[in-house]
Design an enzyme around this catalytic site. Structure first.
Site, short mmCIF file in Angstrom:
data_model
loop_
_atom_site.label_atom_id
_atom_site.label_comp_id
_atom_site.label_asym_id
_atom_site.label_seq_id
_atom_site.Cartn_x
_atom_site.Cartn_y
_atom_site.Cartn_z
N SER A 169 -20.04 70.39 12.66
CA SER A 169 -20.29 69.32 12.55
C SER A 169 -21.71 68.62 13.13
CB SER A 169 -19.10 68.34 13.16
OG SER A 169 -18.72 68.96 14.48
N GLU B 237 -23.90 65.12 14.65
CA GLU B 237 -23.88 63.54 15.48
C GLU B 237 -24.97 62.98 15.16
OE1 GLU B 237 -21.92 63.57 19.23
OE2 GLU B 237 -23.27 62.09 20.03
N ASP C 195 -19.25 54.22 28.97
CA ASP C 195 -19.81 53.93 30.56
C ASP C 195 -19.90 52.44 30.37
OD1 ASP C 195 -19.81 56.46 31.68
OD2 ASP C 195 -21.51 57.10 30.43
N PHE D 109 -31.63 62.71 29.87
CA PHE D 109 -30.30 63.01 29.46
C PHE D 109 -29.30 63.92 30.36
CE2 PHE D 109 -31.30 62.49 24.57
CZ PHE D 109 -31.44 61.05 24.65
N HIS E 124 -20.65 71.46 17.25
CA HIS E 124 -20.88 70.10 17.04
C HIS E 124 -22.60 70.24 17.64
CE1 HIS E 124 -20.27 65.79 16.56
NE2 HIS E 124 -20.77 65.69 17.91
P1 FAD Z 1 -12.61 59.76 30.49
O1 FAD Z 1 -12.09 60.89 29.95
O2 FAD Z 1 -11.88 58.59 30.66
O3 FAD Z 1 -13.23 60.36 32.09
C1 FAD Z 1 -14.11 59.65 32.51
C2 FAD Z 1 -13.76 59.80 34.10
O4 FAD Z 1 -12.56 59.38 34.43
C3 FAD Z 1 -13.83 61.22 34.39
O5 FAD Z 1 -14.63 61.65 35.69
C4 FAD Z 1 -12.34 61.78 34.46
O6 FAD Z 1 -12.13 62.87 35.34
C5 FAD Z 1 -11.79 60.37 34.95
N1 FAD Z 1 -10.35 59.98 34.35
C6 FAD Z 1 -10.04 60.21 33.05
N2 FAD Z 1 -8.99 59.86 32.93
C7 FAD Z 1 -8.40 59.47 34.07
C8 FAD Z 1 -7.36 58.77 34.47
N3 FAD Z 1 -6.22 58.62 33.70
N4 FAD Z 1 -7.13 58.61 35.99
C9 FAD Z 1 -8.14 58.76 36.76
N5 FAD Z 1 -9.09 59.27 36.44
C10 FAD Z 1 -9.47 59.48 35.11
N6 FAD Z 1 -20.64 57.44 25.38
C11 FAD Z 1 -20.96 56.35 24.59
O7 FAD Z 1 -21.27 55.12 25.31
N7 FAD Z 1 -20.91 56.33 23.05
C12 FAD Z 1 -20.65 57.35 22.41
O8 FAD Z 1 -20.58 57.35 21.15
C13 FAD Z 1 -20.58 58.60 23.31
N8 FAD Z 1 -20.29 59.81 22.68
C14 FAD Z 1 -19.77 60.95 23.21
C15 FAD Z 1 -19.53 62.16 22.64
C16 FAD Z 1 -18.95 63.24 23.23
C17 FAD Z 1 -18.75 64.62 22.66
C18 FAD Z 1 -19.28 63.29 24.63
C19 FAD Z 1 -18.88 64.62 25.52
C20 FAD Z 1 -19.75 62.35 25.39
C21 FAD Z 1 -20.01 60.79 24.68
N9 FAD Z 1 -20.12 59.73 25.29
C22 FAD Z 1 -20.56 58.62 24.39
C23 FAD Z 1 -20.48 59.80 26.77
C24 FAD Z 1 -18.91 59.33 27.43
O9 FAD Z 1 -18.68 57.94 27.14
C25 FAD Z 1 -19.13 59.49 28.96
O10 FAD Z 1 -19.39 60.63 29.36
C26 FAD Z 1 -18.03 58.42 29.89
O11 FAD Z 1 -18.74 58.49 31.24
C27 FAD Z 1 -16.67 59.22 29.85
O12 FAD Z 1 -16.23 59.23 28.64
P2 FAD Z 1 -14.73 60.03 28.48
O13 FAD Z 1 -14.19 59.69 27.36
O14 FAD Z 1 -14.89 61.41 28.72
O15 FAD Z 1 -13.89 59.48 29.63
#
Ligand code: FAD
Length: 281
Positions: A12, A14, A106, A213, A263
């Site tokens: 895929s 992005e 974020d 980045f 990806h």
């Molecule tokens: P989470 O899974 O919520 O994790 C974030 C942090 O919180 C981690 O340190 C984790 O250990 C901790 N955590 C998770 N769940 C819990 C819980 N229940 N209790 C306590 N701590 C917890 N960013 C964007 O803004 N837009 C995008 O389109 C985008 N696309 C992305 C695509 C991919 C494939 C990846 C790998 C990253 C992308 N990001 C994007 C970046 C991402 O949003 C950031 O890395 C963000 O800081 C974390 O998102 P997450 O969904 O991994 O968060």
């Protein structure tokens, strides 16, 4: 890695949403070139922090679907309400979207309100609650661990929460260490997690941009790669040739080890991804 070998491979690409009509036209040509060259299973489209690109993401997704290809919008939940996410899910469902990349995102600087979701596992659970099995849900995985995680094991536990909330597959943050990915997958297997974990691949074309980045997202550029990129200075052709060789080798090693696809973070360009793809043939 054994668990990964049973999954069909998914390749895929992005994109990020273009800001101008000219950018949208250019992206359509990039999409056509990628489709002709590698026929990706889907194109995912990023979503700006706090919903800042919501319309751009939607427009880009609609353009991809209208061209007969599968689009997978990213959806980040930080700063959002349940109602706003529900409305967006409905728009995507009405547009025929079947796959979503569910993220926390974020907090944009200056934004204070965290909204009604704290972490991505809550978003995954919410998507399942309101749309059942309609969407295939992708989540983010971090072989080198998320920069805010208190430690590696807590990060793995938090990854497990997203899977248990209903994620179907994962895409990793980019990395240049094969071992980081292999260990991460082994840890997931050890926790009984059974889903495809597809490596995210960042082509190397520009040293300054990559360093920026990587600092922001916690992806490590190994010293030997960094030192060589520094030494090439402004020699873009040398950086591209070196980057293509390094990333092609990584992709080959990943697939040989059993990775269930790749990806590509295309940065809205076709050629760097296609060059790697051709080397894998
Ligand atoms: P989470 O899974 O919520 O994790 C974030 C942090 O919180 C981690 O340190 C984790 O250990 C901790 N955590 C998770 N769940 C819990 C819980 N229940 N209790 C306590 N701590 C917890 N960013 C964007 O803004 N837009 C995008 O389109 C985008 N696309 C992305 C695509 C991919 C494939 C990846 C790998 C990253 C992308 N990001 C994007 C970046 C991402 O949003 C950031 O890395 C963000 O800081 C974390 O998102 P997450 O969904 O991994 O968060």
């Amino acid at each position: 890695m054994e668990s990964q070998k049973k999954f069909p491979r998914t390749f895929s690409c992005e994109f990020f949403p273009p800001k101008t009509p000219e950018g949208a036209e250019k992206l359509a040509r990039v999409r056509e070139a990628l489709t002709a060259g590698m026929q990706p299973a889907f194109f995912s489209v990023t979503f700006g922090a706090g919903g800042s690109t919501q319309q751009g993401t939607l427009d880009t997704v609609l353009a991809i679907q209208a061209a007969g290809q599968e689009a997978a919008p990213h959806l980040s939940c930080i700063g959002s309400t349940r109602d706003s996410v529900r409305a967006l899910l409905e728009r995507y469902r009405a547009a025929g979207v079947r796959r979503i990349v569910a993220l926390r995102g974020d907090m944009p600087s200056g934004m204070r309100e965290a909204g009604e979701f704290r972490h991505a596992n809550e978003l995954v659970a919410f998507i399942r609650e309101v749309t059942g099995d309609h969407f295939h849900i992708e989540v983010a995985a971090y072989p080198e661990f998320h920069p805010q995680a208190p430690n590696a094991f807590r990060d793995l536990e938090n990854f497990r929460r997203k899977v248990q909330a209903g994620a179907d597959s994962a895409i990793t943050q980019y990395f240049y260490s094969l071992e980081a990915y292999l260990h991460f997958v082994d840890d997931c297997e050890g926790m009984g997690l059974d889903l495809p974990i597809v490596p995210g691949i960042m082509p190397i074309t520009n040293h300054t941009q990559l360093a920026r980045f990587s600092d922001a997202c916690g992806a490590e550029i190994p010293r030997w790669i960094r030192k060589r990129l520094e030494a090439y200075g402004d020699d873009r052709a040398a950086i591209q040739a070196f980057g293509e060789a390094v990333v092609s080798d990584l992709c080959r090693d990943l697939l040989e080890a059993g990775a269930p696809g790749l990806h590509f973070y295309t940065m809205n360009r076709a050629e760097p991804t296609l060059a790697i793809w051709r080397n894998l043939a």
